[in-house]
Design a protein around this motif. Structure first.
Motif, PDB file in Angstrom:
ATOM      1  N   SER A  13      41.867 -19.193  -8.195  1.00  0.00           N
ATOM      2  CA  SER A  13      41.540 -18.258  -9.280  1.00  0.00           C
ATOM      3  C   SER A  13      40.308 -18.715 -10.052  1.00  0.00           C
ATOM      4  O   SER A  13      39.447 -17.903 -10.428  1.00  0.00           O
ATOM      5  CB  SER A  13      42.737 -18.124 -10.230  1.00  0.00           C
ATOM      6  OG  SER A  13      43.860 -17.605  -9.558  1.00  0.00           O
ATOM      7  N   SER A  14      40.197 -20.014 -10.296  1.00  0.00           N
ATOM      8  CA  SER A  14      39.019 -20.536 -10.996  1.00  0.00           C
ATOM      9  C   SER A  14      37.757 -20.340 -10.172  1.00  0.00           C
ATOM     10  O   SER A  14      36.687 -20.005 -10.707  1.00  0.00           O
ATOM     11  CB  SER A  14      39.218 -22.023 -11.315  1.00  0.00           C
ATOM     12  OG  SER A  14      40.356 -22.218 -12.120  1.00  0.00           O
ATOM     13  N   LEU A  15      37.873 -20.538  -8.854  1.00  0.00           N
ATOM     14  CA  LEU A  15      36.713 -20.313  -7.998  1.00  0.00           C
ATOM     15  C   LEU A  15      36.275 -18.851  -8.010  1.00  0.00           C
ATOM     16  O   LEU A  15      35.075 -18.536  -8.096  1.00  0.00           O
ATOM     17  CB  LEU A  15      37.039 -20.752  -6.568  1.00  0.00           C
ATOM     18  CG  LEU A  15      37.021 -22.253  -6.276  1.00  0.00           C
ATOM     19  CD1 LEU A  15      37.430 -22.508  -4.822  1.00  0.00           C
ATOM     20  CD2 LEU A  15      35.642 -22.834  -6.532  1.00  0.00           C
ATOM     21  N   LEU A  16      37.243 -17.945  -7.923  1.00  0.00           N
ATOM     22  CA  LEU A  16      36.902 -16.520  -7.959  1.00  0.00           C
ATOM     23  C   LEU A  16      36.274 -16.123  -9.297  1.00  0.00           C
ATOM     24  O   LEU A  16      35.326 -15.329  -9.345  1.00  0.00           O
ATOM     25  CB  LEU A  16      38.166 -15.686  -7.695  1.00  0.00           C
ATOM     26  CG  LEU A  16      38.738 -15.769  -6.275  1.00  0.00           C
ATOM     27  CD1 LEU A  16      40.050 -14.992  -6.189  1.00  0.00           C
ATOM     28  CD2 LEU A  16      37.742 -15.224  -5.264  1.00  0.00           C
ATOM     29  N   HIS A  17      36.821 -16.675 -10.380  1.00  0.00           N
ATOM     30  CA  HIS A  17      36.258 -16.378 -11.699  1.00  0.00           C
ATOM     31  C   HIS A  17      34.828 -16.898 -11.816  1.00  0.00           C
ATOM     32  O   HIS A  17      33.933 -16.205 -12.336  1.00  0.00           O
ATOM     33  CB  HIS A  17      37.145 -17.010 -12.771  1.00  0.00           C
ATOM     34  CG  HIS A  17      36.681 -16.717 -14.172  1.00  0.00           C
ATOM     35  ND1 HIS A  17      36.817 -15.483 -14.765  1.00  0.00           N
ATOM     36  CD2 HIS A  17      36.066 -17.513 -15.095  1.00  0.00           C
ATOM     37  CE1 HIS A  17      36.310 -15.515 -15.986  1.00  0.00           C
ATOM     38  NE2 HIS A  17      35.858 -16.743 -16.217  1.00  0.00           N
ATOM     39  N   SER A  18      34.576 -18.102 -11.323  1.00  0.00           N
ATOM     40  CA  SER A  18      33.231 -18.665 -11.369  1.00  0.00           C
ATOM     41  C   SER A  18      32.265 -17.873 -10.495  1.00  0.00           C
ATOM     42  O   SER A  18      31.116 -17.624 -10.878  1.00  0.00           O
ATOM     43  CB  SER A  18      33.277 -20.129 -10.929  1.00  0.00           C
ATOM     44  OG  SER A  18      31.981 -20.697 -10.948  1.00  0.00           O
ATOM     45  N   GLN A  19      32.735 -17.451  -9.320  1.00  0.00           N
ATOM     46  CA  GLN A  19      31.878 -16.643  -8.452  1.00  0.00           C
ATOM     47  C   GLN A  19      31.572 -15.277  -9.077  1.00  0.00           C
ATOM     48  O   GLN A  19      30.475 -14.739  -8.913  1.00  0.00           O
ATOM     49  CB  GLN A  19      32.552 -16.471  -7.093  1.00  0.00           C
ATOM     50  CG  GLN A  19      32.591 -17.746  -6.255  1.00  0.00           C
ATOM     51  CD  GLN A  19      33.302 -17.535  -4.934  1.00  0.00           C
ATOM     52  OE1 GLN A  19      33.768 -16.444  -4.642  1.00  0.00           O
ATOM     53  NE2 GLN A  19      33.390 -18.606  -4.135  1.00  0.00           N
ATOM     54  N   ARG A  20      32.550 -14.739  -9.785  1.00  0.00           N
ATOM     55  CA  ARG A  20      32.319 -13.449 -10.449  1.00  0.00           C
ATOM     56  C   ARG A  20      31.218 -13.572 -11.501  1.00  0.00           C
ATOM     57  O   ARG A  20      30.321 -12.723 -11.590  1.00  0.00           O
ATOM     58  CB  ARG A  20      33.615 -12.966 -11.086  1.00  0.00           C
ATOM     59  CG  ARG A  20      33.464 -11.694 -11.913  1.00  0.00           C
ATOM     60  CD  ARG A  20      34.789 -11.292 -12.535  1.00  0.00           C
ATOM     61  NE  ARG A  20      34.623 -10.158 -13.427  1.00  0.00           N
ATOM     62  CZ  ARG A  20      34.272 -10.250 -14.696  1.00  0.00           C
ATOM     63  NH1 ARG A  20      34.048 -11.464 -15.224  1.00  0.00           N
ATOM     64  NH2 ARG A  20      34.136  -9.177 -15.438  1.00  0.00           N
ATOM     65  N   TRP A  21      31.256 -14.613 -12.311  1.00  0.00           N
ATOM     66  CA  TRP A  21      30.231 -14.798 -13.325  1.00  0.00           C
ATOM     67  C   TRP A  21      28.875 -15.107 -12.705  1.00  0.00           C
ATOM     68  O   TRP A  21      27.839 -14.686 -13.214  1.00  0.00           O
ATOM     69  CB  TRP A  21      30.638 -15.919 -14.276  1.00  0.00           C
ATOM     70  CG  TRP A  21      31.559 -15.436 -15.354  1.00  0.00           C
ATOM     71  CD1 TRP A  21      32.900 -15.649 -15.449  1.00  0.00           C
ATOM     72  CD2 TRP A  21      31.192 -14.633 -16.476  1.00  0.00           C
ATOM     73  NE1 TRP A  21      33.410 -15.029 -16.562  1.00  0.00           N
ATOM     74  CE2 TRP A  21      32.366 -14.392 -17.218  1.00  0.00           C
ATOM     75  CE3 TRP A  21      30.004 -14.090 -16.926  1.00  0.00           C
ATOM     76  CZ2 TRP A  21      32.385 -13.641 -18.382  1.00  0.00           C
ATOM     77  CZ3 TRP A  21      30.011 -13.341 -18.087  1.00  0.00           C
ATOM     78  CH2 TRP A  21      31.188 -13.117 -18.805  1.00  0.00           C
ATOM     79  N   LEU A  22      28.880 -15.837 -11.600  1.00  0.00           N
ATOM     80  CA  LEU A  22      27.621 -16.114 -10.914  1.00  0.00           C
ATOM     81  C   LEU A  22      27.012 -14.828 -10.353  1.00  0.00           C
ATOM     82  O   LEU A  22      25.799 -14.592 -10.455  1.00  0.00           O
ATOM     83  CB  LEU A  22      27.851 -17.130  -9.799  1.00  0.00           C
ATOM     84  CG  LEU A  22      26.614 -17.505  -8.966  1.00  0.00           C
ATOM     85  CD1 LEU A  22      25.535 -18.116  -9.856  1.00  0.00           C
ATOM     86  CD2 LEU A  22      26.994 -18.447  -7.839  1.00  0.00           C
ATOM     87  N   ALA A  23      27.858 -13.971  -9.770  1.00  0.00           N
ATOM     88  CA  ALA A  23      27.363 -12.689  -9.260  1.00  0.00           C
ATOM     89  C   ALA A  23      26.857 -11.807 -10.398  1.00  0.00           C
ATOM     90  O   ALA A  23      25.835 -11.110 -10.265  1.00  0.00           O
ATOM     91  CB  ALA A  23      28.476 -11.988  -8.483  1.00  0.00           C
ATOM     92  N   HIS A  24      27.572 -11.855 -11.527  1.00  0.00           N
ATOM     93  CA  HIS A  24      27.133 -11.064 -12.687  1.00  0.00           C
ATOM     94  C   HIS A  24      25.776 -11.543 -13.195  1.00  0.00           C
ATOM     95  O   HIS A  24      24.898 -10.736 -13.520  1.00  0.00           O
ATOM     96  CB  HIS A  24      28.183 -11.162 -13.794  1.00  0.00           C
ATOM     97  CG  HIS A  24      27.843 -10.365 -15.016  1.00  0.00           C
ATOM     98  ND1 HIS A  24      27.915  -8.994 -15.062  1.00  0.00           N
ATOM     99  CD2 HIS A  24      27.406 -10.756 -16.245  1.00  0.00           C
ATOM    100  CE1 HIS A  24      27.553  -8.563 -16.251  1.00  0.00           C
ATOM    101  NE2 HIS A  24      27.244  -9.616 -16.993  1.00  0.00           N
ATOM    102  N   ARG A  25      25.582 -12.843 -13.248  1.00  0.00           N
ATOM    103  CA  ARG A  25      24.299 -13.385 -13.704  1.00  0.00           C
ATOM    104  C   ARG A  25      23.182 -13.025 -12.734  1.00  0.00           C
ATOM    105  O   ARG A  25      22.087 -12.626 -13.150  1.00  0.00           O
ATOM    106  CB  ARG A  25      24.408 -14.900 -13.854  1.00  0.00           C
ATOM    107  CG  ARG A  25      23.076 -15.589 -14.129  1.00  0.00           C
ATOM    108  CD  ARG A  25      23.258 -17.069 -14.305  1.00  0.00           C
ATOM    109  NE  ARG A  25      23.764 -17.379 -15.614  1.00  0.00           N
ATOM    110  CZ  ARG A  25      22.990 -17.656 -16.666  1.00  0.00           C
ATOM    111  NH1 ARG A  25      21.685 -17.618 -16.546  1.00  0.00           N
ATOM    112  NH2 ARG A  25      23.515 -17.948 -17.829  1.00  0.00           N
TER     113      ARG A  25
END
Length: 416
Positions: free
Chosen positions: A80-92
């Protein structure tokens, strides 16, 4: 959290509202136009970029996966932490694309233009009660966002009882005066032609207006709203009087005095708009007088045509050249002709005035082009006006930080 390119603080400055209200919002349709306007906001420090925390971009820690702990729960939390971090990276990464930046520029620029239009043209009609705004702010405890800064006045100015009474007295007094003048003209035309009192009133007003200093009514910022309203009503009455004809209107002397008074007001206000309005009224009055004269007695049409004082027109042309700084002999194709009564025809006076306006405009253009071609030439008188920011005392105007209106300064009197 929005990335740094679009994470900004909006600080609209009121003295830039006029320039932003004049901007064309169609420029934001193109990416280059929106970027230019956005850079203008950055240059004026109306948009301030803010730094953002980067905690969301820090990847999750790898668990130890000890035997005594629940390995499946740790795996789920780690995923879940990895998915959350990837989501923010994609958003940026998405917000750093040219499309997102262009859209952000358009939105901020449009917001600035609409705020300037609202503050300049619409907000003055809004009346906000101070008690309601204070109570609502105290109850909710909310702070206004930076995109909607507070106005310097807070609320629109409400007219006091004294102002309303003064305005009511002036309006009713003018209406009564105009009605009495029209009634006297009708009475004199039907009963006693020699009992015309209106012409004396107009002649007195013209003499008082001629005694004023030049361009006394030019600065409308120093004239209250009641005064501007009075000028508009008087000008409207004089226009109707100048073109009136027949038994219900003014006599030829009254129409001539009304035209001369209207011309004096136009000269005192010093605006091209009012001079052109006088030309239009003079031509309409000349046409109306010619039509009524032909219908009544065709044999006397050449002797009873409408006219205006020769000395008044001649003095007006001289003042126009004097106020505009014109030097040299006037070059006019139209020559004023004075009749036995000291009058000149309205059509001829209107053409002379219009030609003088065109000549002065050409002279102004030639002077500007000459000054631009030879910037080192000497001039007789140099008057320097300053305005804008004086935070570093660059305008040499004491301790004032901002000068909103152009101010005549003596610090640059020797400028070339």
């Amino acid at each position: 959290m929005v990335p740094c390119q679009t994470h900004v603080l909006l600080k609209w400055q009121e003295h830039f509202n006029s320039s932003w209200a004049a901007e064309d919002s169609v420029q934001t349709a193109r990416r280059h136009g929106a970027a230019v306007l956005y850079n203008k906001l950055l240059y004026n420090k109306e948009v301030v970029t803010l730094a953002q925390p980067i905690q969301e971009l820090v990847g999750p820690r790898l668990p130890d996966f000890e035997c005594e702990s629940n390995a499946s729960a740790e795996k789920e939390e780690y995923l879940s932490s990895l998915l959350h971090s990837q989501r923010w990276l994609a958003h940026r990464m998405l917000t750093q694309t040219s499309y997102t930046l262009g859209l952000h520029h358009r939105l901020v620029v449009l917001q600035r233009i609409y705020y300037a239009l609202h503050s300049k043209y619409h907000d003055k009609f809004r009346v906000q009660l101070p008690s309601q705004s204070t109570d609502s702010g105290a109850e909710c405890g909310q702070i206004e966002p930076a995109s909607e800064p507070c106005l310097p006045g807070g609320a629109s100015k409400i007219k006091s009882g004294t102002d309303v009474l003064i305005e009511m007295g002036v309006r009713t007094g003018l209406s009564l005066l105009f009605s009495l003048l029209q009634q006297n003209w009708r009475y004199a035309a039907s009963v006693h032609p020699e009992s015309v009192l209106c012409n004396d009133v107009l002649a007195t007003a013209s003499s008082v207006l001629a005694s004023l200093p030049p361009l006394s009514l030019a600065n409308e910022n120093k004239i209250p709203s009641v005064g501007l309203d009075c000028l508009a009503q008087v000008a409207d009455f004089l226009k109707k009087t100048s073109v009136s004809s027949g038994s219900g209107g003014a006599d030829p002397t009254g129409r001539r005095l009304a035209l001369e008074l209207l011309l004096g007001l136009a000269m005192q206000r010093g605006s091209l708009k009012f001079l052109l309005e006088w030309v239009e009224v003079a031509l309409a009055a000349s046409m109306s007088s010619s039509t009524s004269t032909l219908s009544s007695s065709p044999s006397l049409s050449s002797q009873q045509s409408a006219g205006v004082g020769f000395d008044v027109i001649h003095q007006t042309l001289f003042q126009m050249r004097q106020y505009s700084g014109f030097r040299g002999d006037a070059v006019n194709t139209q020559v004023l002709k004075k009749d036995a009564d000291g009058l000149c025809r309205l059509s001829q006076a209107a053409l002379c005035l219009f030609e003088e306006i065109c000549n002065l405009a050409s002279y102004c253009l030639c002077s500007c082009s000459t000054d631009a071609a030879a910037p080192g030439t000497e001039s007789d008188t140099v008057m320097v006006y300053v305005w804008g920011s004086n935070s570093s005392h660059q305008l040499a105007e004491g301790t004032l930080e901002k000068i909103l209106l152009p101010k005549l300064t003596q610090g640059f009197s020797d400028a070339q």
